[in-house]
Structures are given as structure tokens and as C-alpha cells.
Design a protein around this motif. Structure first.
Motif, PDB file in Angstrom:
ATOM      1  N   GLU A 185      47.232  53.060  19.182  1.00 42.68           N
ATOM      2  CA  GLU A 185      46.492  54.305  19.002  1.00 42.68           C
ATOM      3  C   GLU A 185      45.046  54.175  19.452  1.00 42.68           C
ATOM      4  OE1 GLU A 185      47.779  57.286  18.278  1.00 42.68           O
ATOM      5  OE2 GLU A 185      49.696  56.220  18.318  1.00 42.68           O
ATOM      6  N   ARG A 186      44.433  53.046  19.158  1.00 38.68           N
ATOM      7  CA  ARG A 186      43.019  52.836  19.485  1.00 38.68           C
ATOM      8  C   ARG A 186      42.789  52.724  20.988  1.00 38.68           C
ATOM      9  NH1 ARG A 186      42.627  48.319  17.081  1.00 38.68           N
ATOM     10  NH2 ARG A 186      42.392  46.966  18.859  1.00 38.68           N
ATOM     11  N   THR A 187      43.728  52.105  21.708  1.00 40.77           N
ATOM     12  CA  THR A 187      43.513  51.812  23.127  1.00 40.77           C
ATOM     13  C   THR A 187      44.291  52.712  24.079  1.00 40.77           C
ATOM     14  OG1 THR A 187      45.290  50.186  23.217  1.00 40.77           O
ATOM     15  CG2 THR A 187      43.084  49.379  22.618  1.00 40.77           C
ATOM     16  N   GLY A 188      45.363  53.331  23.586  1.00 42.11           N
ATOM     17  CA  GLY A 188      46.204  54.131  24.468  1.00 42.11           C
ATOM     18  C   GLY A 188      47.123  53.297  25.331  1.00 42.11           C
ATOM     19  N   VAL A 189      47.275  52.026  25.014  1.00 48.99           N
ATOM     20  CA  VAL A 189      48.187  51.150  25.760  1.00 48.99           C
ATOM     21  C   VAL A 189      49.590  51.319  25.191  1.00 48.99           C
ATOM     22  CG1 VAL A 189      48.780  48.740  26.251  1.00 48.99           C
ATOM     23  CG2 VAL A 189      46.411  49.485  26.375  1.00 48.99           C
ATOM     24  N   LEU A 190      50.574  51.450  26.069  1.00 46.97           N
ATOM     25  CA  LEU A 190      51.961  51.602  25.645  1.00 46.97           C
ATOM     26  C   LEU A 190      52.485  50.273  25.105  1.00 46.97           C
ATOM     27  CD1 LEU A 190      54.453  53.407  25.428  1.00 46.97           C
ATOM     28  CD2 LEU A 190      55.070  52.672  27.733  1.00 46.97           C
ATOM     29  N   ILE A 191      53.020  50.314  23.892  1.00 45.37           N
ATOM     30  CA  ILE A 191      53.612  49.132  23.267  1.00 45.37           C
ATOM     31  C   ILE A 191      55.082  49.441  23.019  1.00 45.37           C
ATOM     32  CG2 ILE A 191      53.607  47.581  21.284  1.00 45.37           C
ATOM     33  CD1 ILE A 191      50.622  48.067  21.001  1.00 45.37           C
ATOM     34  N   THR A 192      55.954  48.578  23.548  1.00 41.22           N
ATOM     35  CA  THR A 192      57.389  48.756  23.407  1.00 41.22           C
ATOM     36  C   THR A 192      57.960  47.631  22.558  1.00 41.22           C
ATOM     37  OG1 THR A 192      57.488  49.803  25.589  1.00 41.22           O
ATOM     38  CG2 THR A 192      59.571  49.032  24.645  1.00 41.22           C
ATOM     39  N   PHE A 193      58.606  48.010  21.478  1.00 43.97           N
ATOM     40  CA  PHE A 193      59.268  47.073  20.589  1.00 43.97           C
ATOM     41  C   PHE A 193      60.728  46.973  21.013  1.00 43.97           C
ATOM     42  CE2 PHE A 193      55.559  48.534  18.459  1.00 43.97           C
ATOM     43  CZ  PHE A 193      55.121  47.474  17.687  1.00 43.97           C
ATOM     44  N   VAL A 194      61.211  45.748  21.210  1.00 40.12           N
ATOM     45  CA  VAL A 194      62.589  45.531  21.648  1.00 40.12           C
ATOM     46  C   VAL A 194      63.282  44.676  20.592  1.00 40.12           C
ATOM     47  CG1 VAL A 194      64.073  44.639  23.484  1.00 40.12           C
ATOM     48  CG2 VAL A 194      61.825  45.590  24.062  1.00 40.12           C
ATOM     49  N   ALA A 195      64.430  45.168  20.109  1.00 40.81           N
ATOM     50  CA  ALA A 195      65.154  44.441  19.057  1.00 40.81           C
ATOM     51  C   ALA A 195      66.632  44.808  19.115  1.00 40.81           C
ATOM     52  CB  ALA A 195      64.594  44.791  17.690  1.00 40.81           C
ATOM     53  N   ASN A 196      67.458  43.977  18.498  1.00 42.11           N
ATOM     54  CA  ASN A 196      68.881  44.298  18.463  1.00 42.11           C
ATOM     55  C   ASN A 196      69.282  44.969  17.143  1.00 42.11           C
ATOM     56  OD1 ASN A 196      69.114  42.143  16.667  1.00 42.11           O
ATOM     57  ND2 ASN A 196      69.782  40.728  18.243  1.00 42.11           N
ATOM     58  N   GLN A 197      68.309  45.293  16.323  1.00 40.97           N
ATOM     59  CA  GLN A 197      68.547  46.100  15.131  1.00 40.97           C
ATOM     60  C   GLN A 197      67.490  47.192  15.094  1.00 40.97           C
ATOM     61  OE1 GLN A 197      67.961  43.739  11.591  1.00 40.97           O
ATOM     62  NE2 GLN A 197      66.479  42.458  12.641  1.00 40.97           N
ATOM     63  N   PHE A 198      67.804  48.288  14.432  1.00 38.25           N
ATOM     64  CA  PHE A 198      66.873  49.412  14.403  1.00 38.25           C
ATOM     65  C   PHE A 198      65.586  49.020  13.690  1.00 38.25           C
ATOM     66  CE2 PHE A 198      65.012  53.126  12.345  1.00 38.25           C
ATOM     67  CZ  PHE A 198      64.780  53.907  13.458  1.00 38.25           C
ATOM     68  N   ILE A 199      64.477  49.418  14.273  1.00 40.01           N
ATOM     69  CA  ILE A 199      63.168  49.196  13.671  1.00 40.01           C
ATOM     70  C   ILE A 199      62.450  50.542  13.650  1.00 40.01           C
ATOM     71  CG2 ILE A 199      60.905  48.119  13.966  1.00 40.01           C
ATOM     72  CD1 ILE A 199      62.347  45.738  15.203  1.00 40.01           C
ATOM     73  N   ARG A 200      62.019  50.941  12.478  1.00 39.73           N
ATOM     74  CA  ARG A 200      61.293  52.203  12.344  1.00 39.73           C
ATOM     75  C   ARG A 200      59.861  51.996  12.837  1.00 39.73           C
ATOM     76  NH1 ARG A 200      63.055  54.104   7.741  1.00 39.73           N
ATOM     77  NH2 ARG A 200      64.182  55.733   8.776  1.00 39.73           N
ATOM     78  N   THR A 201      59.440  52.847  13.735  1.00 43.38           N
ATOM     79  CA  THR A 201      58.074  52.793  14.248  1.00 43.38           C
ATOM     80  C   THR A 201      57.408  54.138  13.950  1.00 43.38           C
ATOM     81  OG1 THR A 201      58.766  53.574  16.431  1.00 43.38           O
ATOM     82  CG2 THR A 201      58.647  51.187  16.119  1.00 43.38           C
ATOM     83  N   PRO A 202      56.101  54.147  13.827  1.00 44.52           N
ATOM     84  CA  PRO A 202      55.421  55.422  13.572  1.00 44.52           C
ATOM     85  C   PRO A 202      55.497  56.329  14.801  1.00 44.52           C
ATOM     86  CG  PRO A 202      53.820  53.649  13.863  1.00 44.52           C
ATOM     87  CD  PRO A 202      55.173  53.018  13.887  1.00 44.52           C
ATOM     88  N   PRO A 203      55.489  57.634  14.571  1.00 45.70           N
ATOM     89  CA  PRO A 203      55.501  58.544  15.725  1.00 45.70           C
ATOM     90  C   PRO A 203      54.201  58.410  16.505  1.00 45.70           C
ATOM     91  CG  PRO A 203      55.223  59.751  13.660  1.00 45.70           C
ATOM     92  CD  PRO A 203      55.442  58.323  13.301  1.00 45.70           C
ATOM     93  N   SER A 204      54.335  58.167  17.785  1.00 47.83           N
ATOM     94  CA  SER A 204      53.168  58.020  18.654  1.00 47.83           C
ATOM     95  C   SER A 204      53.626  58.081  20.100  1.00 47.83           C
ATOM     96  CB  SER A 204      52.487  56.672  18.406  1.00 47.83           C
ATOM     97  OG  SER A 204      51.506  56.429  19.394  1.00 47.83           O
TER      98      SER A 204
END
Length: 149
Positions: free
Chosen positions: A23-42
Motif C-alpha cells: 500500500e505504501r509503495t504501490g509495488v505489486l506483491i503476489t503471494f503464491v501458495a498451495n493452500q488458500f491464504i486470505r489477503t486484504p483487498p488491495s
């Protein structure tokens, strides 16, 4: 430049630091996992769920990685592949994997694996300390400083 996160074993406190950094930088961060991970809407945070299996998430990260991208991982073989492709690796304790230190890290990992397979209890990594979290945040900020919005 993007940030990729090997998210299956990423500590919650590190994910929280990454969410705020996106949020602070506007850099895209992609989380990759083999199980569901809840991420904040952004608009700066993505999640990719891959199939279960050994190194499936790692392979997906390497496949999508571009030179100059940063990968957050404690997986040293993954970090070595990232560096080979021109990326950067940062572990949860704030250690930056580089072309200069990755071979030594791999050798130490292999040595410890040999000890464990011969029955010697080497223990695991300790819990993340406050200074580990601060080291991670500082290295991340240093890496992202040219990207701030």
C-alpha cells in the motif's frame, strides 16, 4: 519490479509487513501458495493458489519471475534459482541472498541436511525475534525506496 512471496511458510508477521509495504509503495506483491491464504483487498496484492506438491509454488514463482524482481523466501534452493534468473531473494529474518553469498548458504543447508539425515538433531530455526522482523522491514524498505509512490 514485482515482489513474489513463497507464502506457504511465510510467517503472519512478515505478511503483515508486506501488506503495508504494498500500500505504501504501490509495488505489486503476489503471494503464491498451495493452500488458500486470505489477503486484504488491495489493487497491489494478488494471490495465486497452485496445486499441492513438492516445489509446485517454487516452480510457479520461478516461471513468472522477471529479472529485478524480489522473492521473499526461506527456501535457499528457490533463492538460488531466483538469483540465477536475475532476481533477488530476501528471507524472513532480513538476510538478502546475493550472487556473493548464495553458494555458501546452499553449502550450509546441504551440510545441515547431511547431519539431520545421519540422525543428529540440529534443531530448527528459532522463532522470529523483534530484531529479525525489524531487519526484514529495513531490508525491504531499502529495496523498495526507489519505488515509493
Amino acid at each position: 519490479m514485482k515482489i513474489w512471496v513463497d507464502a506457504d511458510a511465510c510467517p503472519v508477521v512478515i505478511k503483515d509487513i508486506l501488506y503495508r509495504a504494498a500500500e505504501r509503495t504501490g509495488v505489486l506483491i503476489t503471494f503464491v501458495a498451495n493452500q488458500f491464504i486470505r489477503t486484504p483487498p488491495s489493487r497491489y496484492i494478488e494471490f495465486i493458489q497452485v496445486a499441492s506438491g513438492f516445489d509446485v509454488a517454487d516452480n510457479e514463482i520461478v516461471k513468472r519471475l522477471s529479472a529485478g524482481d524480489l522473492v521473499i523466501t526461506a527456501d535457499i534452493p528457490l533463492a538460488a534459482e531466483v538469483i540465477e534468473k536475475g532476481g533477488y531473494g530476501l528471507n524472513h529474518r532480513g538476510e538478502l541472498y546475493t550472487i556473493d553469498n548464495i553458494r555458501e548458504c546452499l553449502n550450509m543447508r546441504d551440510f545441515m541436511e547431511t547431519l539431520r539425515s545421519s540422525g543428529i538433531n540440529t534443531g530448527g530455526p528459532g522463532a522470529l525475534s523483534a530484531s529479525d522482523r525489524q531487519d526484514f522491514a529495513n531490508h525491504l524498505d531499502k529495496f523498495l525506496s526507489p519505488c515509493k509512490k
